[in-house]
Scaffold this active site. Structure first.
Site, PDB file in Angstrom:
ATOM      1  N   GLU A  57       0.883  -1.171   0.000  1.00  0.00           N
ATOM      2  CA  GLU A  57       0.000   0.000   0.000  1.00  0.00           C
ATOM      3  C   GLU A  57       0.916   1.215   0.000  1.00  0.00           C
ATOM      4  O   GLU A  57       1.520   1.548   1.015  1.00  0.00           O
ATOM      5  CB  GLU A  57      -0.913   0.000   1.228  1.00  0.00           C
ATOM      6  CG  GLU A  57      -1.893   1.164   1.213  1.00  0.00           C
ATOM      7  CD  GLU A  57      -2.774   1.191   2.453  1.00  0.00           C
ATOM      8  OE1 GLU A  57      -3.620   2.103   2.534  1.00  0.00           O
ATOM      9  OE2 GLU A  57      -2.611   0.333   3.327  1.00  0.00           O
ATOM     10  N   CYS A  68      -1.650   8.731   1.972  1.00  0.00           N
ATOM     11  CA  CYS A  68      -1.607   8.383   0.541  1.00  0.00           C
ATOM     12  C   CYS A  68      -2.828   8.897  -0.210  1.00  0.00           C
ATOM     13  O   CYS A  68      -2.778   9.076  -1.428  1.00  0.00           O
ATOM     14  CB  CYS A  68      -1.462   6.872   0.367  1.00  0.00           C
ATOM     15  SG  CYS A  68      -2.806   5.921   1.117  1.00  0.00           S
TER      16      CYS A  68
END
Length: 331
Positions: free
Chosen positions: A103, A137
């Site tokens: 991720e 993110c």
């Protein structure tokens, strides 16, 4: 391996999945958040009885990360962090034919059409761009605004940014906390300085005096074109605002960064790239032909080496290109 910005949540869902399937977990927290891991481990040990070793801690920096990536005894290597981290560690896991779950960073974009509810839009943009001090993110970093409402949106955004409460995250009224390190502040300032050198208007990005922590005002960069600085993620609250007139053009700009980067990195079979170009990037046949020629030239010149295992994906690459999920089958 977990990052500093979500020091417990990512561990939680990885551990639950592992434990349900009968596996233990080795947890390497970010060096910035090892205290959180210590507390979680303490709580676990108090309630786990003979199962304490289902959670093991491994502390350290890059060397510890590499050791885990190369460990044959680890069936699944799960890591959260930057894109550069993923590119560095994935080949090491692949070399031992291991499996990995990554991720990584993002460079998210939003498109504001002239029909948008601007009051609601400004709230969403402000939270997405400035929340968690731009350190996640999913942070909004690029904003494409229809030319007919561009000036109004920009004015409202600047007002909203100026009214944010910046300070101690333990204070429930705080909306923007500190940056994680001096290095993060340095990277933010380097990017803003580069934008200013191009004559772009930068609002915010200033450091707020504090004895120990690094507080900054979220920054807005006004640009008329998609500049190089927008192509890479900066883990700080910087929002680039750019006008557009045609929605098709805004969609192309929104999606192009990660997709083109991955297409050029993994040469592979061209058919899958052609599909992406036509259906996601809205390229016409001539543009696709030019892109294919460019990629082939880079291969011939050695800029992309098809025989270099460091540039080879394991067998299947999942691309999360903002709101569009692309699956490219590569060599």
């Amino acid at each position: 391996m977990t990052a500093f910005n979500f020091p417990v949540a990512v561990f939680g869902w990885n551990f639950c999945l592992a434990a349900v399937c009968g596996n233990s977990i080795i947890w390497k927290p970010s060096p910035h958040a090892e205290g959180c891991a210590d507390l979680v481990k303490k709580i676990w040990d108090e309630v786990a009885d003979e199962h304490k070793d289902l959670v093991l801690l491994k502390k350290g920096g890059n060397e510890a990360a590499i050791e885990l990536a190369e460990d044959q005894g680890i069936a699944l290597f799960s890591a959260t962090g930057s894109g550069d981290m993923g590119k560095a560690l994935a080949p090491k896991v692949a070399k031992r034919l291991g499996r990995y779950l990554l991720e990584l960073g993002g460079n998210n974009a939003a498109i504001v059409c002239k029909s948008a509810d601007l009051d609601l839009t400004i709230k969403g943009i402000t939270f997405s761009a400035a929340g968690t001090t731009g350190q996640r993110c999913t942070t909004l970093r690029r904003l494409f605004v229809h030319s007919e409402v561009h000036d109004v949106v920009l004015t409202k955004l600047k007002k909203a940014f100026s009214e944010l409460k910046i300070g101690d995250p333990m204070d429930r009224n705080t909306q923007v906390g500190p940056l994680i390190s001096e290095q993060s502040f340095k990277q933010m300032q380097e990017k803003l300085t580069s934008c200013k050198s191009k004559g772009l208007t930068v609002t915010g990005g200033d450091r707020i005096d504090h004895a120990t922590e690094i507080y900054v005002t979220p920054a807005i960069v006004e640009t008329k074109e998609h500049i190089d600085e927008m192509n890479e993620e900066t883990f700080a609250p910087i929002l680039y605002v750019m006008p557009f007139t045609e929605l098709k053009d805004a969609e192309l700009l929104r999606e192009r960064i990660q997709t083109l980067d991955m297409m050029q990195q993994y040469v592979g079979e061209f058919f899958s790239k052609e599909y992406v170009m036509k259906n996601v990037l809205f390229m016409d046949d001539d543009q696709i032909k030019d892109m294919k020629s460019q990629i082939e030239d880079e291969v011939r010149s050695g800029e992309i080496n098809n025989d270099d295992e460091e540039q080879q994906p394991v067998s299947y690459t999942h691309l999360r290109a903002h709101e569009t999920s692309l699956h490219l089958v590569c060599r």
